[in-house]
Design a protein around this motif. Structure first.
Motif, short mmCIF file in Angstrom:
data_model
loop_
_atom_site.label_atom_id
_atom_site.label_comp_id
_atom_site.label_asym_id
_atom_site.label_seq_id
_atom_site.Cartn_x
_atom_site.Cartn_y
_atom_site.Cartn_z
N ASP A 188 2.18 0.86 -5.20
CA ASP A 188 2.20 -0.25 -4.25
C ASP A 188 3.64 -0.63 -3.87
OD1 ASP A 188 3.23 -1.95 -6.25
OD2 ASP A 188 1.33 -3.01 -6.55
N LEU A 189 3.79 -1.68 -3.10
CA LEU A 189 5.11 -2.11 -2.62
C LEU A 189 6.04 -2.57 -3.73
CD1 LEU A 189 4.05 -4.01 0.61
CD2 LEU A 189 5.05 -1.74 0.41
N GLY B 107 -7.43 -2.80 -0.82
CA GLY B 107 -6.12 -2.72 -1.46
C GLY B 107 -5.02 -2.29 -0.51
N TYR B 108 -3.82 -2.25 -1.07
CA TYR B 108 -2.63 -1.86 -0.30
C TYR B 108 -1.76 -0.95 -1.17
CZ TYR B 108 -3.90 -5.63 2.84
OH TYR B 108 -4.57 -6.43 3.72
N LEU B 109 -1.33 0.16 -0.60
CA LEU B 109 -0.44 1.09 -1.28
C LEU B 109 0.59 1.63 -0.29
CD1 LEU B 109 -3.04 3.32 -3.21
CD2 LEU B 109 -1.57 1.54 -4.20
N ARG B 110 1.71 2.11 -0.81
CA ARG B 110 2.65 2.81 0.07
C ARG B 110 2.52 4.31 -0.07
NH1 ARG B 110 7.67 3.86 -2.76
NH2 ARG B 110 7.65 2.73 -4.71
N TRP C 203 -7.15 11.29 1.66
CA TRP C 203 -6.72 9.91 1.47
C TRP C 203 -5.45 9.68 2.26
CZ3 TRP C 203 -9.02 6.08 -1.55
CH2 TRP C 203 -10.15 6.49 -2.27
N GLY C 204 -5.28 8.48 2.79
CA GLY C 204 -4.07 8.18 3.54
C GLY C 204 -3.71 6.72 3.46
N VAL C 205 -2.48 6.44 3.85
CA VAL C 205 -1.95 5.09 3.89
C VAL C 205 -1.37 4.88 5.28
CG1 VAL C 205 -0.26 3.51 2.90
CG2 VAL C 205 -1.44 5.14 1.42
N ASP C 206 -1.70 3.75 5.91
CA ASP C 206 -1.18 3.50 7.26
C ASP C 206 0.11 2.68 7.22
OD1 ASP C 206 -1.87 0.75 7.05
OD2 ASP C 206 -3.69 0.98 8.26
N SER C 207 0.64 2.36 8.38
CA SER C 207 1.93 1.66 8.47
C SER C 207 1.89 0.24 7.91
CB SER C 207 2.41 1.63 9.92
OG SER C 207 1.49 0.89 10.71
#
Length: 117
Positions: free
Chosen positions: A106-107, A88-91, A64-68
């Protein structure tokens, strides 16, 4: 306490993730490029994708990863798989040892849980 010695190894990364038995190592460098290594005896190989954070399951088959842009990515099959965008969006995203539970932040510092297998 723990005993042993730190040993330098090749590679410059801002973040790494390691499978439970150490046979799958993933790294993200300062440019967001993603690399894979088959354990301590392997060599770093650049893979597809651009991330700021990466996590791997215990057996290495769920990545799993999160991009910029805080988009969430999943790669089934480990190094031989392909990245898939997840809603969705996560940091940050972190995966359990068996790959069936994913936790994220998340943010707004809200914690999220994702169970899917």
């Amino acid at each position: 306490g723990a005993s042993g010695d730190w040993q330098p190894t090749a590679g410059l990364f801002k973040q790494i993730a390691v499978s439970g038995d150490g046979s799958h190592v993933w790294g993200v460098n300062g440019k967001g490029l993603v690399y894979y290594r088959a354990g301590a005896s392997g060599n770093w190989q650049q893979t597809t994708g651009s991330l700021k954070q990466i996590a791997v399951s215990g057996d290495g088959s769920h990545v799993w990863g999160v991009d910029s842009k805080d988009k969430i990515w999943y790669r089934g099959g480990g190094a031989s798989g392909a990245w898939h965008l997840i809603k969705g969006y996560l940091r940050q995203a972190h995966v359990s040892g068996d790959g069936s539970h994913v936790w994220g932040i998340d943010l707004d510092d809200q914690i999220w849980y994702f169970s899917w297998i």
